[in-house]
Design a protein around this motif. Structure first.
Motif, mmCIF file in Angstrom:
data_model
loop_
_atom_site.group_PDB
_atom_site.id
_atom_site.type_symbol
_atom_site.label_atom_id
_atom_site.label_comp_id
_atom_site.label_asym_id
_atom_site.label_seq_id
_atom_site.Cartn_x
_atom_site.Cartn_y
_atom_site.Cartn_z
ATOM 1 N N UNK A 26 -19.289 -19.560 44.325
ATOM 2 C CA UNK A 26 -19.601 -20.967 44.134
ATOM 3 C C UNK A 26 -18.615 -21.574 43.137
ATOM 4 N N UNK A 27 -18.593 -22.891 43.110
ATOM 5 C CA UNK A 27 -17.766 -23.606 42.145
ATOM 6 C C UNK A 27 -18.521 -23.759 40.820
ATOM 7 N N UNK A 28 -17.771 -23.603 39.735
ATOM 8 C CA UNK A 28 -18.328 -23.724 38.389
ATOM 9 C C UNK A 28 -17.396 -24.585 37.546
ATOM 10 N N UNK A 29 -17.976 -25.179 36.521
ATOM 11 C CA UNK A 29 -17.177 -25.837 35.493
ATOM 12 C C UNK A 29 -17.652 -25.346 34.136
ATOM 13 N N UNK A 30 -16.722 -25.305 33.201
ATOM 14 C CA UNK A 30 -17.032 -24.872 31.838
ATOM 15 C C UNK A 30 -16.433 -25.891 30.881
ATOM 16 N N UNK A 31 -17.224 -26.284 29.889
ATOM 17 C CA UNK A 31 -16.753 -27.102 28.778
ATOM 18 C C UNK A 31 -16.856 -26.238 27.524
ATOM 19 N N UNK A 32 -15.804 -26.254 26.732
ATOM 20 C CA UNK A 32 -15.762 -25.447 25.522
ATOM 21 C C UNK A 32 -15.341 -26.328 24.360
ATOM 22 N N UNK A 33 -16.076 -26.232 23.268
ATOM 23 C CA UNK A 33 -15.744 -26.959 22.045
ATOM 24 C C UNK A 33 -15.774 -25.973 20.901
ATOM 25 N N UNK A 34 -14.689 -25.957 20.122
ATOM 26 C CA UNK A 34 -14.654 -25.068 18.964
ATOM 27 C C UNK A 34 -14.366 -25.887 17.708
ATOM 28 N N UNK A 35 -14.883 -25.392 16.601
ATOM 29 C CA UNK A 35 -14.628 -26.015 15.307
ATOM 30 C C UNK A 35 -13.741 -25.077 14.502
ATOM 31 N N UNK A 96 -21.783 -23.969 30.681
ATOM 32 C CA UNK A 96 -21.403 -23.396 31.969
ATOM 33 C C UNK A 96 -22.251 -24.071 33.030
ATOM 34 N N UNK A 97 -21.600 -24.666 34.032
ATOM 35 C CA UNK A 97 -22.307 -25.400 35.087
ATOM 36 C C UNK A 97 -22.023 -24.795 36.452
ATOM 37 N N UNK A 98 -23.085 -24.593 37.218
ATOM 38 C CA UNK A 98 -22.954 -24.178 38.614
ATOM 39 C C UNK A 98 -23.078 -25.439 39.457
ATOM 40 N N UNK A 99 -22.040 -25.715 40.246
ATOM 41 C CA UNK A 99 -22.012 -26.902 41.091
ATOM 42 C C UNK A 99 -22.796 -26.609 42.377
ATOM 43 N N UNK A 100 -23.616 -27.553 42.795
ATOM 44 C CA UNK A 100 -24.441 -27.409 44.011
ATOM 45 C C UNK A 100 -25.221 -26.096 44.035
ATOM 46 N N UNK A 101 -26.078 -25.867 43.050
ATOM 47 C CA UNK A 101 -26.812 -24.603 43.002
ATOM 48 C C UNK A 101 -27.807 -24.478 44.154
ATOM 49 N N UNK A 102 -28.044 -23.258 44.626
ATOM 50 C CA UNK A 102 -28.975 -23.047 45.736
ATOM 51 C C UNK A 102 -30.427 -23.021 45.242
ATOM 52 N N UNK A 103 -30.960 -24.195 44.913
ATOM 53 C CA UNK A 103 -32.319 -24.240 44.352
ATOM 54 C C UNK A 103 -33.286 -25.021 45.228
ATOM 55 N N UNK A 104 -32.894 -25.284 46.455
ATOM 56 C CA UNK A 104 -33.804 -25.951 47.376
ATOM 57 C C UNK A 104 -33.997 -27.431 47.098
ATOM 58 N N UNK A 105 -33.007 -28.078 46.555
ATOM 59 C CA UNK A 105 -33.093 -29.502 46.274
ATOM 60 C C UNK A 105 -31.702 -30.089 46.170
ATOM 61 N N UNK A 106 -31.648 -31.400 46.097
ATOM 62 C CA UNK A 106 -30.371 -32.100 45.997
ATOM 63 C C UNK A 106 -30.012 -32.227 44.519
ATOM 64 N N UNK A 107 -29.308 -31.230 44.005
ATOM 65 C CA UNK A 107 -28.943 -31.171 42.590
ATOM 66 C C UNK A 107 -27.433 -30.997 42.491
ATOM 67 N N UNK A 108 -26.793 -31.889 41.773
ATOM 68 C CA UNK A 108 -25.336 -31.825 41.625
ATOM 69 C C UNK A 108 -24.899 -30.554 40.910
ATOM 70 N N UNK A 109 -25.596 -30.203 39.826
ATOM 71 C CA UNK A 109 -25.204 -29.031 39.040
ATOM 72 C C UNK A 109 -26.365 -28.614 38.148
#
Length: 119
Positions: A26-35, A96-109
């Protein structure tokens, strides 16, 4: 102090609890912030004096390539490895985001966000 952010790192990975997810991926996106302390590099203009975002991106991409059932597990590995390899990092926020997860609904991520401070 200062903050470095990497936004919307895109990967194709094989995380999930379902057997199908380990095969299809599946497609994933990750956002990372460090101090970290950015005062020295702000004056020196030298890469050696800062946290290299190429290094941060490599950590994310390599950890996303290792299969996990849970996004929480992947996020924790990214945090642990960042703290291990980059001692100048004092705080991390990773999403960490899973795009179009298989959860039985219309969910972007679906997204898991974790924050940790160096102890």
């Amino acid at each position: 102090m200062g903050i470095i952010k990497l936004k919307n790192i895109r990967t194709f990975s094989f995380h999930g609890c379902l057997v199908e997810e380990s095969k299809i991926g599946s497609d994933y996106t990750v956002d990372l912030e460090i101090k970290t302390d950015l005062r020295k590099p702000s004056f020196s203009d030298e890469l050696a004096d800062t946290v290299d975002y190429v290094h941060l991106n490599r950590i994310v991409v390599e950890e996303m390539a290792i299969r996990s059932k849970l996004l929480e597990h992947v996020a924790q590995r990214i945090i642990a490895r960042t703290f291990k390899e980059l001692p100048e990092v004092s705080r991390i926020i990773v999403s960490v985001s899973k795009i179009n997860p298989p959860i039985g609904g219309d969910v972007e991520a679906v997204t898991v966000q974790m924050e940790e401070y160096r102890s």
